[in-house]
Write an enzyme that holds these catalytic residues in place. Sequence first.
Site, PDB file in Angstrom:
ATOM      1  N   GLU A  93      -6.890  -9.255   5.508  1.00  0.00           N
ATOM      2  CA  GLU A  93      -6.734  -8.204   4.503  1.00  0.00           C
ATOM      3  C   GLU A  93      -8.054  -7.577   4.079  1.00  0.00           C
ATOM      4  OE1 GLU A  93      -4.022  -6.830   2.834  1.00  0.00           O
ATOM      5  OE2 GLU A  93      -2.742  -7.790   4.323  1.00  0.00           O
TER       6      GLU A  93
ATOM      7  N   ASP B  55      -2.637   5.582   3.053  1.00  0.00           N
ATOM      8  CA  ASP B  55      -1.668   5.101   4.038  1.00  0.00           C
ATOM      9  C   ASP B  55      -0.226   5.197   3.542  1.00  0.00           C
ATOM     10  OD1 ASP B  55      -1.781   3.208   2.062  1.00  0.00           O
ATOM     11  OD2 ASP B  55      -2.189   1.500   3.378  1.00  0.00           O
TER      12      ASP B  55
END
Length: 268
Positions: free
Chosen positions: A43, A59
């Site tokens: 991550e 995103d």
Amino acid sequence: MARWIRWMMAATVAACVLCGAASADPLTTTQRRVADELVSVFENSSTHLQYGYIENLHDGCGLTAGRAGFCSATGDMLMTVETYADSDPQTPLAHYLPVLRDRAATGSARTSGLGQDFVADWRQAAQDATFRAAQDQVVNVLYYTPATVMAAAARLTTPLAIAIFYDTAIEHGVEKDPDGLPALIDRTRRRLHALPGRAVSERRWLATFLRVRHADLLHPHNRARRVDWPDSVGRVDALAALLREGHMGLTPPVRVNPWHDTAPFVLR
């Protein structure tokens, strides 16, 4: 129904199953630490959990923040701030709850009302152990616990299997949609015509699962994720490498290099 509400419902059902199916965490403290560090590398490219991380990745998920990439558009960021505000009603983050509720309810990636002040307040809150504990709690409820339940239902027993499902839950979610963890499990089972057992070993089943996940990341059903998910296949490749190398027990040190642009990360 908003996506974050479905997530919470799925996690609640999973938690209830867990209460009846197991009395303890299937991972030891060390194994869980390695699993958490593994997710953190994927991550945030760090073995240290990044509670203060916050960024707009553009995103379709709004702001992404914290140790597990909580998003303003999907609702896990809202759940994190609500959990923290329950313990500390005076936190400046409570001021943003109406905006976070609106974004979660509509699945909106809009970040108006969540500007630099919110970013600064999130980073400041990350200095507070109570806020870090709130993030840990949300991770357990929404991702880790459902992953352990689904691993047990799939007859998977090794710590690496649980870590693989845990990481998949973080990235894909636990919803019953074509990209979610349950769908990937089902596609793997149908491809092999079995769950792990006498006919199929756990290692072979997991190798197939990771190929299924790899293919889903390259061609997700969710059109919004076709922008960023193909770039994340390195995390699946790294998990496949751990499987090939026999790290079934997550015994440290564990080395992973998902992006191949730096030295391997060492999980201890």
